[in-house]
Design a protein around this motif. Structure first.
Motif, PDB file in Angstrom:
ATOM      1  N   HIS A 114      -8.542   8.079  -5.262  1.00 37.77           N
ATOM      2  CA  HIS A 114      -8.588   6.124  -5.408  1.00 37.77           C
ATOM      3  C   HIS A 114      -9.411   6.270  -6.885  1.00 37.77           C
ATOM      4  O   HIS A 114      -9.680   5.789  -7.712  1.00 37.77           O
ATOM      5  CB  HIS A 114     -10.031   5.137  -4.966  1.00 37.77           C
ATOM      6  CG  HIS A 114      -9.090   6.172  -3.159  1.00 37.77           C
ATOM      7  ND1 HIS A 114      -7.738   5.066  -3.400  1.00 37.77           N
ATOM      8  CD2 HIS A 114      -9.066   6.853  -1.775  1.00 37.77           C
ATOM      9  CE1 HIS A 114      -7.724   5.327  -1.605  1.00 37.77           C
ATOM     10  NE2 HIS A 114      -8.005   6.617  -1.577  1.00 37.77           N
ATOM     11  N   CYS A 168      -6.047   1.431   0.306  1.00 38.41           N
ATOM     12  CA  CYS A 168      -7.350   0.850  -0.323  1.00 38.41           C
ATOM     13  C   CYS A 168      -7.439   0.024  -0.839  1.00 38.41           C
ATOM     14  O   CYS A 168      -8.897  -0.806  -0.623  1.00 38.41           O
ATOM     15  CB  CYS A 168      -8.108   1.942  -1.052  1.00 38.41           C
ATOM     16  SG  CYS A 168      -7.781   1.870  -3.305  1.00 38.41           S
ATOM     17  N   CYS A 177      -3.830   3.960  -7.713  1.00 39.11           N
ATOM     18  CA  CYS A 177      -4.311   4.910  -7.411  1.00 39.11           C
ATOM     19  C   CYS A 177      -3.795   5.767  -7.532  1.00 39.11           C
ATOM     20  O   CYS A 177      -2.370   6.074  -7.490  1.00 39.11           O
ATOM     21  CB  CYS A 177      -4.921   4.845  -5.742  1.00 39.11           C
ATOM     22  SG  CYS A 177      -6.698   3.223  -5.332  1.00 39.11           S
ATOM     23  N   CYS A 207      -2.513   0.220  -3.686  1.00 41.09           N
ATOM     24  CA  CYS A 207      -2.636   1.332  -2.568  1.00 41.09           C
ATOM     25  C   CYS A 207      -3.419   0.923  -1.454  1.00 41.09           C
ATOM     26  O   CYS A 207      -4.129  -0.116  -0.801  1.00 41.09           O
ATOM     27  CB  CYS A 207      -4.346   2.369  -3.604  1.00 41.09           C
ATOM     28  SG  CYS A 207      -5.125   3.577  -2.415  1.00 41.09           S
TER      29      CYS A 207
HETATM   30 ZN   LIG Z   1      -6.701   3.540  -3.377  1.00 39.98          ZN
END
Ligand SMILES: [Zn+2]
Lengths: 411, 285
Positions: free
Chosen positions: A231, A243, A248, A241
């Motif tokens: 990340h 996340c 990332c 991403c």
């Molecule tokens: Zn990420």
């Protein structure tokens, strides 16, 4: 060999001596005095204890350099064993390692998938029993079970007391950790970082992570989030991403991104034999297929991987700059198949700037990349059972403590 | 489906060598991928010696831990297939086997010829080979094939036997290069020995490939990453594993299993093979 031993906060002097023998491979009693800073009578006493417990054996003599030749000591590899399990969506990988952290048996079974945790625990316990039986090792010599946990995609595991449940089902002590940290510890235990005091294992499976080993101790961060290499942002306006952030390296260039690009390129997919539709394989399988084609010299597959490698190299450069790393080891199943393509590109990203007088970083491929997590899981047990650190030092790690001057042992 | 759904594979060698052998992990991955489609797995066991290998087979048979065995590194006078037969464990040999034993063969003869032809085309006349252990069947097959091929080409070949380790690769290369009439090209039976040989030759001050050509066997990451990158004989190891797995699956299902062959290995020319340097040309007539 390793100057880290004297500065490591071991729980006992016996643990310090055992760790020094492990780090050196073979070492004399005089070498141990230099490595640990203990007195000769202390070393003599502790070595006798370790030999009596069967953990250490005498193994011939060192080359003479004038004076009498010294008896060498090494770990008694077959004295104890540890089980390592890597629990993943697709595959459950089991290893049994010896005291040196080297695999003596390995088997991969279908992964947990959507199966409910209690069923998986029962299956793991049965499969571990079979693995130990198949090697013919007495159960009493097995120190415990290390388990590397599933990624964040496996929601059904949240809140499930996996460690205690596995302990009950297997009657073995259980240690848990994440994949990259376990892989880093496995590398450290097997000597893959040499004498470096700041090293990282870059772990690439279906995602990307990094495990850090500083002064011989894995560093996880206060909340276990250190080394989230996947990340690190390599493109501020890049794709979103999982996340939630943008750009990332995992989203831009991780194995899943490589496979998505490969599947989308019809002529590439045909050339390397990716199956589409209902026949579609897992990311890991397709990444391996693309990698093998790249190694054969298939130009489009090679270009795809080299492009990914440049981003991975960029992210690695960031990590190296922040942590002042001396050694970076590429490991995990994706580097096991594609490491020879990634390694030169990552090296280029790290060494290709002669104008800046940055110290060199040693970038290597792991010798056990394919099974790094499961082996690392087993070394979690070896470390916690044989060379435990003082209580309270495990988390958040020793970064704030003053490094002790390093002495180079004679062994 | 059988009792255990595991297929056993024992590697008899010091465990420290395993991680250093990408060949075997790739081979096992090939077997594993195909078996997994049928809900089966490879049980890999690394032991230190032959007697521990036999003990493992006995244990597996007695406790019914595997449904079949993949036997690797077949030796001259190999007693293992007979022992497995007595134990009632079906076996597929990865390599040469006696008639009637299911096997997946590599084309060692054709591959040796291809390696030699590559060197002859470049102009080499003094060729050496650092082989694997002479107790292995495929070592002898390659030796016989090489001797026959050099005879018909009218060149010489010096053969020395190593044990696949880096140590033996380095030592034997130094021995060969220390001879009064050193070879201009060396063929190695694996990647680790070739890599160590390359480093040993460079330490002796030789420039590669100007002063010495080297060919490795078993193309792996190590070969690609060497400096210069090693020319290798390349087998699709993953496909080799896949073929072995197909034979295993047929065997477990009780179907007849024919002997199968891998494709002849091809030369992947990289940076360690070139025409012999001037010091070698003086030996030519
Ligand atoms: Zn990420």
């Amino acid at each position: 060999m390793s100057g880290q031993v004297a500065s490591k906060p071991h729980a006992s002097s016996k643990a310090a001596v055992l760790d020094a023998i492990r780090a050196a491979g073979t070492i004399s009693r005089v070498g141990l005095i230099n490595a640990t800073g203990f007195t000769a009578p202390t070393i003599s006493n502790l070595v006798r204890k370790l030999i009596n417990e069967g953990l250490v054996v005498e193994t011939g003599r060192a080359e003479s350099t004038g004076g009498k030749r010294r008896i060498l000591l090494q770990l008694n590899h077959a004295a104890r064993y540890a089980v390592g399990v890597h629990l993943d969506d697709g595959v459950l990988t089991y290893v049994l390692t010896n005291l040196a952290g080297v695999a003596v048996a390995r088997i991969a079974r279908p992964g947990a998938g959507a199966e409910e945790p209690p069923g998986v625990v029962a299956r793991i316990a049965a499969e571990i029993a079979t693995l130990i039986e198949s090697v013919g090792v007495e159960r009493a010599r097995v120190l415990g079970l290390g388990l590397v946990l599933p990624g964040p995609s496996m929601r059904q595991w949240e809140g499930f007391p996996l460690g205690p449940e596995l302990e009950r089902a297997t009657t073995l002590p259980v240690v848990l950790d994440n994949d990259a940290t376990a892989a880093a510890l496995g590398e450290h235990w097997a000597g893959g970082f040499g004498a470096a005091s700041a090293a990282a294992a870059l772990y690439m499976g279906s995602g990307i992570g990094a495990g850090l080993v500083l002064n011989g101790i894995t560093y996880r961060g206060p909340r276990g989030n250190a080394g989230e290499l996947g990340h690190i942002c390599v493109h501020a306006d890049g794709p979103r991403c999982w996340c939630g952030a943008r750009g990332c390296v995992e989203a831009v260039a991780g194995p899943a991104a490589v496979v998505t690009a490969g599947r989308a390129d019809a002529s590439l997919a045909r050339a390397v034999g990716l199956r589409g539709g209902a026949e579609q394989s897992s990311v890991a399988t397709d990444f391996a297929t693309i990698s093998r084609a790249a190694r054969r010299g298939e130009p489009r597959a090679l270009a795809l991987l080299e492009s990914s490698a440049r981003y991975v190299g960029t992210a690695t450069r960031t990590l190296v700059n922040i942590m002042d790393l001396e050694v970076v080891v590429l490991t995990g199943p994706s580097f096991a198949v594609a490491g020879s393509v990634y390694l030169p590109v990552v090296r280029q990203e790290l060494h290709g700037f002669p104008a800046r007088s940055a110290p060199t970083v040693d970038v290597r491929l792991s010798r056990s990349a394919a099974t790094a997590c499961a082996i690392g899981a087993a070394t979690l047990v070896l470390e916690s059972e044989l060379v435990p650190l003082r209580q309270g030092l495990r988390l958040p790690g020793p970064l704030d403590s003053e490094p002790v001057p390093v002495t180079e042992p004679a062994g | 489906m059988g009792a255990t759904s595991a297929v056993g594979l024992v590697l008899a060698r010091p465990p420290r060598l395993l991680g250093a052998e990408p060949f075997f992990m790739e081979f096992i991955a090939g077997i594993e991928e195909r078996l997994a489609e049928h809900g089966r797995s490879v049980l890999l066991h690394i032991v230190a010696n032959h007697s521990a290998e036999i003990a493992a087979y006995r244990r597996w048979a007695q406790q019914q831990l595997v449904d079949a065995v993949v036997l690797v590194n077949p030796t001259v006078d190999d007693t293992r297939p007979a022992i497995l037969g007595e134990l009632g464990l079906p076996v597929v040999v990865a390599g040469e086997a006696a008639a009637g034993t299911p096997a997946v063969r590599r084309d060692d003869v054709g591959s040796v010829r291809a390696a030699l032809a590559h060197l002859l085309d470049l102009g080499h006349r003094r060729i050496a080979r650092v082989s694997g252990p002479e107790t292995l069947r495929h070592t002898r097959t390659r030796t016989a094939a090489l001797l026959k091929a050099v005879r018909s080409a009218g060149v010489t070949a010096e053969l020395v036997a190593g044990d696949y380790s880096e140590e033996s690769g380095a030592k034997l290369t130094t021995v060969l290069l220390g001879r009064p009439e050193p070879p201009s090209a060396i063929i190695y039976d694996n990647d680790l020995m070739a890599l160590a040989g390359l480093n040993a030759a460079k330490e002796l001050g030789l420039e590669i490939p100007r002063d010495l050509s080297l060919i490795a066997w078993d193309d792996s990451s190590l070969c690609r990453l060497a400096s210069p990158p090693l020319t290798t004989m390349s087998l699709d190891v993953h496909l080799f594993g896949d073929l072995v797995a197909e034979s295993v699956l047929r065997l477990i299902e009780g179907q007849p299993v024919a002997q199968r062959w891998c494709a002849t290995e091809s030369v992947v020319a990289r940076g360690t093979t070139a025409a012999p340097g001037p010091q070698h040309r003086t030996h030519l007539t």
